[in-house]
Design a protein around this motif. Structure first.
Motif, PDB file in Angstrom:
ATOM      1  N   ILE A 261      -3.643 -17.415  60.714  1.00  0.00           N
ATOM      2  CA  ILE A 261      -4.177 -19.029  60.897  1.00  0.00           C
ATOM      3  C   ILE A 261      -5.010 -19.353  61.843  1.00  0.00           C
ATOM      4  O   ILE A 261      -6.301 -20.058  61.741  1.00  0.00           O
ATOM      5  CB  ILE A 261      -4.170 -19.943  59.959  1.00  0.00           C
ATOM      6  N   SER A 262      -4.209 -19.366  63.319  1.00  0.00           N
ATOM      7  CA  SER A 262      -5.271 -19.568  63.908  1.00  0.00           C
ATOM      8  C   SER A 262      -6.049 -18.882  64.415  1.00  0.00           C
ATOM      9  O   SER A 262      -7.251 -19.643  64.988  1.00  0.00           O
ATOM     10  CB  SER A 262      -3.861 -19.954  65.055  1.00  0.00           C
ATOM     11  N   LEU A 263      -5.586 -17.531  64.833  1.00  0.00           N
ATOM     12  CA  LEU A 263      -7.138 -17.192  64.500  1.00  0.00           C
ATOM     13  C   LEU A 263      -8.371 -17.073  63.483  1.00  0.00           C
ATOM     14  O   LEU A 263      -9.370 -16.712  64.318  1.00  0.00           O
ATOM     15  CB  LEU A 263      -5.659 -15.294  64.461  1.00  0.00           C
ATOM     16  N   ALA A 264      -8.299 -17.269  62.409  1.00  0.00           N
ATOM     17  CA  ALA A 264      -8.582 -17.042  61.481  1.00  0.00           C
ATOM     18  C   ALA A 264      -9.439 -18.981  61.501  1.00  0.00           C
ATOM     19  O   ALA A 264     -10.751 -18.279  61.614  1.00  0.00           O
ATOM     20  CB  ALA A 264      -7.902 -17.532  60.367  1.00  0.00           C
ATOM     21  N   VAL A 265      -9.347 -19.719  61.976  1.00  0.00           N
ATOM     22  CA  VAL A 265     -10.201 -20.678  62.111  1.00  0.00           C
ATOM     23  C   VAL A 265     -11.206 -20.765  63.083  1.00  0.00           C
ATOM     24  O   VAL A 265     -11.508 -21.443  63.657  1.00  0.00           O
ATOM     25  CB  VAL A 265      -9.107 -21.957  61.920  1.00  0.00           C
TER      26      VAL A 265
END
Length: 396
Positions: A261-265
């Motif tokens: 999720i860190s990567l996605a955002v």
């Protein structure tokens, strides 16, 4: 294709992700520790919680994790080692033997995923309402440190070095006359190729004006002043990702490799136009063109499963960082070969023709289209492909 040694051999490549890695990805998405909601009603504090959670829900509950492998394995992929790094690329030959070879370079936070839906319209234009005379042989490489290309293990992989690598790739493929296109980081690589003027390169096109990032542009007209104001806004409040990756890529890299999720955002928080289009796709089910939930997640999933969040971030340090070896380099003179440019309305700034002509001495094509943004090839592949066919007509 010509092959001479084991190092220069061009090897077929297929994607194969293990179920263990996909299961690990699912677990990590489900285990996300969420922050509290932002205190504003817009993106001024970053990716909004509702958008991030909608993305996570779709990724976990609706997304087909086998899509990336399947989509990439539908097209011919290869790997070859150049300057000590394995370069992954898609190579699609048109059925038209007179097709013009075209090397197209993606940017960040993109990948070859963003170019897949342009393959048909460009390689086989008659099947997409175009003329057979406009066909291209396509070479779509993954930048070093991105996707399935190798991760550089030494300093110096700046835009110029990548440009020289692309010229060598085209030479190995046997192309003696070709053109190049790039957007975002790919525009920097393509601009560098034009300045280096390798044998065989007869024209370039970009959809981001590279000289505007590093030099002062004229502000004599309303159009020029509007573009300068857009760049100033980007520099004041829109370039957080740029500054972090150009100065401290290793720091953000820990989060990008540890939390999907860190990567996605981090990837979604690129520019205002693209962010709101992506947010609407996940929250309201209203995608803009080809920026669908599945296509967006194809790209993010590729970054995660290939483990390239940190190495891709380091490419910004190499290209734009004040501490990189390239920081003291002086740019080569502008390219003399034919140059084309397309302005898309959702781009970070709307480039005036006068800026293009002030930056390149041999502008043979300029056009403003009415839809598409920073990820133009991804969002509007048919519009983008038509621009390629038209822009390179003068060098066929």
């Amino acid at each position: 294709m010509s092959t001479t040694t084991a190092e220069t051999a061009i090897r077929p490549f297929r994607v194969a992700f293990s179920e263990e890695r996909i299961d690990d990805l699912r677990r990590r998405i489900a285990a996300t520790r969420w922050p509290s909601k932002e205190l504003v009603d817009d993106r001024s504090q970053g990716v909004q919680l509702a958008a991030a959670q909608a993305l996570a829900r779709y990724w976990l509950d609706e997304y087909d994790f086998g899509r990336v492998e399947a989509r990439l394995n539908e097209v011919p992929q290869f790997v070859t080692q150049i300057d000590g790094v394995d370069i992954h690329f898609i190579h699609v030959s048109s059925s038209d033997e007179n097709a013009l070879p075209l090397i197209m370079t993606h940017g960040w936070p993109g990948s070859v995923i963003e170019l897949l839906d342009c393959i048909g319209p460009l390689a086989e234009p008659t099947a997409h309402g175009g003329s057979g005379d406009d066909a291209f042989h396509l070479v779509l490489p993954s930048l070093p440190g991105y996707g399935f290309s190798g991760e550089p293990v030494e300093l110096g992989w700046d835009l110029a070095r990548t440009a020289r690598t692309w010229a060598e790739l085209m030479r190995r493929l046997g192309y003696t006359r070709y053109v190049a296109q790039g957007g975002d980081v790919g525009a920097g690589v393509t601009d560098a190729m034009g300045r280096q003027a390798p044998d065989g390169l007869v024209g370039i096109h970009t959809n981001l004006l590279v000289p505007a990032l590093s030099g002062t542009m004229p502000t004599n007209t309303d159009e020029e002043r509007a573009a300068a104001a857009q760049i100033a806004t980007f520099g004041q409040s829109g370039n957080g990702y740029f500054v972090e990756m150009a100065t401290r890529p290793q720091t953000i890299g820990y989060a990008l490799l540890d939390s999907p999720i860190s990567l996605a955002v981090w990837m979604v928080d690129h520019d205002t136009d693209a962010y709101y289009k992506i947010a609407r796709a996940f929250i309201d089910g209203r995608p803009s063109g080809n920026l669908t939930c599945d296509h967006i997640l194809d790209n993010i999933t590729l970054y995660w499963l290939s483990g390239t969040g940190a190495s891709a971030a380091r490419s910004y340090w190499e290209a734009y960082g004040p501490d990189s070896p390239a920081a003291s380099d002086q740019p080569l003179p502008p390219p003399a070969i034919p140059f084309g440019f397309t302005t898309f309305p959702g781009e970070i700034w709307r480039t005036p023709r006068s800026w293009v002509e002030a930056s390149y001495p041999n502008v043979v094509y300029f056009n403003e289209v009415d839809k598409g943004g920073h990820f133009a090839a991804w969002e509007e592949p048919e519009v983008f492909s038509e621009e390629m066919r038209t822009a390179f007509q003068s060098v066929r």
